[in-house]
Design an enzyme around this catalytic site. Structure first.
Site, short mmCIF file in Angstrom:
data_model
loop_
_atom_site.label_atom_id
_atom_site.label_comp_id
_atom_site.label_asym_id
_atom_site.label_seq_id
_atom_site.Cartn_x
_atom_site.Cartn_y
_atom_site.Cartn_z
N ILE A 174 -29.66 -10.56 18.02
CA ILE A 174 -29.02 -9.44 17.32
C ILE A 174 -28.45 -9.86 15.96
CG2 ILE A 174 -28.47 -8.16 19.40
CD1 ILE A 174 -25.67 -9.32 19.33
N ALA A 201 -23.54 -18.22 10.53
CA ALA A 201 -23.55 -19.53 9.90
C ALA A 201 -23.84 -20.58 10.96
CB ALA A 201 -22.20 -19.80 9.23
N PHE A 202 -24.97 -21.27 10.81
CA PHE A 202 -25.36 -22.38 11.68
C PHE A 202 -25.60 -21.95 13.13
CE2 PHE A 202 -22.47 -23.95 8.38
CZ PHE A 202 -23.35 -24.75 7.68
N LYS A 229 -23.48 -16.84 20.91
CA LYS A 229 -23.87 -17.54 19.69
C LYS A 229 -24.32 -18.95 20.04
CE LYS A 229 -22.26 -18.48 14.98
NZ LYS A 229 -21.12 -18.40 14.06
N ASP A 238 -16.20 -16.81 4.16
CA ASP A 238 -17.45 -16.05 4.27
C ASP A 238 -17.17 -14.59 4.60
OD1 ASP A 238 -20.18 -15.85 4.09
OD2 ASP A 238 -20.59 -16.50 6.14
#
Length: 549
Positions: A230, A234-235, A253, A347
């Site tokens: 989805i 970052a990373f 994640k 960010d």
């Protein structure tokens, strides 16, 4: 990922034939390959004219996979000429990225079928800098004739007798044993390091709500099915998961498989695990097994703010936009001024702002976040983030502060109010700047600030409220970081408890205190080996011409 060009996601390989819209595409998530991982990625593009098939293979390894990720029936005669140039190109689409070609080779073979006795002719080209690459992908097998069989004794060592042979064998065995010992030592160190990392996880994030097992999260995401992806943070890659034990829907994640990604994940976990605020994405738990690092968050049913603004069938109503901006401001005020240690997000952008069922904003993705002591100067780093949201002084010095977050928030405010992205390369109408902040400053100078309001709202907003929000956005986007308000002040402005500071009609030039800037630049140069090239363009485009190497 570019929706306009029908990209399937931000992590794929596509075949473009005389068009920027891919005729075929494949998701790299199925191979556990992340284009943003920073790892060297090898690709093989092979065309068999006999069968008219183009095969594309991708791998972190130097060994070509057995099966291609993309196989297309194709006649190249329609697209290539007898004589053509081959080249490489890349696009960062506004992000701060570095694309490089570490190695390339080109081979062409022609000739008869496999039954023909003579070997086929071959042409091989390689890049001149190939020797600088430690381990380039293996070249295709050569078609040279096999060497004739050797006789029983054709070398000097053989003629020296059995003593010489025994000496060579003994020396070879010694070096083999030495190599094996070194290999065992390296693996034992790696094993100890992983154990130490696991113990660090257990001790450092004991405050986190729950430790999940890898088996649970693998089942929840259907073995990390590419169809469950989805988003890409970052990373890491984000999957939709359904927990087997209670049926809860979560966001999982998954850390990128590289040392930098794991370090950033650990930093994110240690930061977000200690934070509690109604406008931050809630961490449900974590997992560290089988070399994997996984974070489990609440899944936001309305998705991200950028999708609500630019991909929804109906425009996001103005009251919801106001509530979202206030929620994000509250979250940043908490991070900057209410935590024991100040948290710089680094960010802040619409794709990292999630929305729940009631359109309450939840700021997420702390992969780039940093913790610093209050009133302490942060260390310099390589500027990271997305162009259009990055403060000019951050690009110059590499030092992220709470005021660089304020600038990013200002870009978000203007984006939400105007319905335009911060950078619109090639899409802006004539006489309209492709940079959102510059465009709104220009309208303010002409006394036409309300012209910036999103046309999709069709005037369904209070002009005084829209003007206030736009002025807050400009105040946060002030070129001078010292002139930007704090996030606590922004919250007070949005709820009407404080007046918006005077915003000059003409955008001030990008100027800093000379002494402070020189000291900051000197500190930055001593902190990292970066090269900063500053363009001599006018102040209206003061940070567009920066090149970071």
């Amino acid at each position: 990922m570019d929706v306009e060009y029908k990209d399937i996601n931000g992590n794929h390989v596509g075949l473009d034939l005389n068009s920027v819209v891919s005729s075929q595409a494949a998701d790299l998530g199925g191979l556990d390959i992340d284009l943003k991982s920073g790892n060297v990625i090898n690709s093989w593009i092979e065309y068999d004219s006999s069968f008219g098939v183009l095969n594309i293979s991708i791998s972190y390894s130097n060994l070509k996979p057995k099966s291609p990720i993309l196989s297309v029936s194709l006649s190249l005669d329609q697209y290539v000429n007898d004589f053509m140039y081959v080249g490489f190109s890349g696009s960062t689409q506004g992000s701060t990225e570095v694309h490089s070609i570490e190695w390339w080779s080109f081979s062409s073979r022609s000739g008869s079928g496999p039954t023909s006795p003579p070997p086929s002719s071959a042409t091989t080209l390689t890049n001149p800098t190939a020797d600088s690459v430690k381990s380039p992908p293996p070249l295709p097998p050569s078609s040279s004739s096999p060497s004739p069989p050797s006789s029983s004794c054709h070398n000097q060592l053989c003629r020296e007798g059995p003593g010489a042979v025994a000496g060579v064998v003994t020396a070879g065995a010694f070096f083999l044993a030495l190599f094996a010992g070194a290999l065992i030592w390296v693996y034992s160190k790696k094993f100890k390091h992983e154990n130490k990392l696991g113990q660090s996880f257990a001790s450092e994030i004991i405050k986190s709500p729950k430790e999940f097992t890898y088996k649970e999260l693998k089942a929840a995401t259907r073995c990390f099915d590419a169809n469950r992806i989805i988003g890409h943070g970052a990373f890491g890659t984000v999957y939709k998961g359904i927990l087997p034990e209670n049926g809860d829907i979560v966001a999982v994640k998954r850390c990128s498989h590289n040392s930098q990604g794991k370090n950033e994940f650990l930093a994110e976990l240690l930061i977000i695990g200690t934070l509690r605020h109604r406008n931050l994405v809630r961490l449900q738990g974590w997992c560290h097994e089988k070399g994997e690092i996984l974070l489990v968050y609440d899944l936001m049913p309305k998705g991200s703010l950028d999708k609500a603004l630019f991909e929804a069938k109906t425009p996001l109503p103005w009251p919801e936009r106001q509530k979202i901006l206030l929620g994000v401001a509250s979250a940043l005020a908490y991070l900057h001024q209410e935590c024991d240690r100040q948290v710089i997000h680094r960010d802040v952008k619409t794709s990292n702002i999630m929305l729940d069922e009631a359109y309450n904003a939840k700021l997420g993705d702390f992969g780039l976040a940093r913790q610093v002591e209050h009133d302490k100067s942060p260390d310099a780093t390589v500027a990271a983030g997305t162009m259009g949201y990055l403060a000019p002084e951050y690009l110059l010095t590499g030092r992220a502060t709470d005021k660089t977050d304020v600038f990013s928030y200002g870009a978000v405010v203007l984006e939400v109010a105007s319905g335009r992205r911060p950078i619109e390369t090639g899409k802006a109408p004539a006489r309209v700047s492709g940079n959102l902040v510059e465009w709104v400053w220009g309208l303010h100078k002409e006394g036409k600030l309300l012209t910036a309001a999103d046309a999709k709202l069709e005037g369904r907003f209070e002009e005084s409220a829209m003007r206030r929000v736009l002025l807050v956005g400009l105040a946060c986007s002030h070129p001078d970081p010292l002139a930007r308000p704090t996030m606590r002040s922004v919250v007070q402005m949005l709820v009407g408890e404080a007046e918006v500071p005077m915003v000059p009609r003409t955008k001030p030039s990008t100027s800093f205190s000379t002494s402070n800037l020189l000291l900051t630049l000197q500190d930055s140069v001593s902190d990292y080996n970066g090269i900063v090239t500053i363009s001599s363009s006018s102040s209206d485009n003061s940070y567009i011409g920066l090149d970071l190497v």
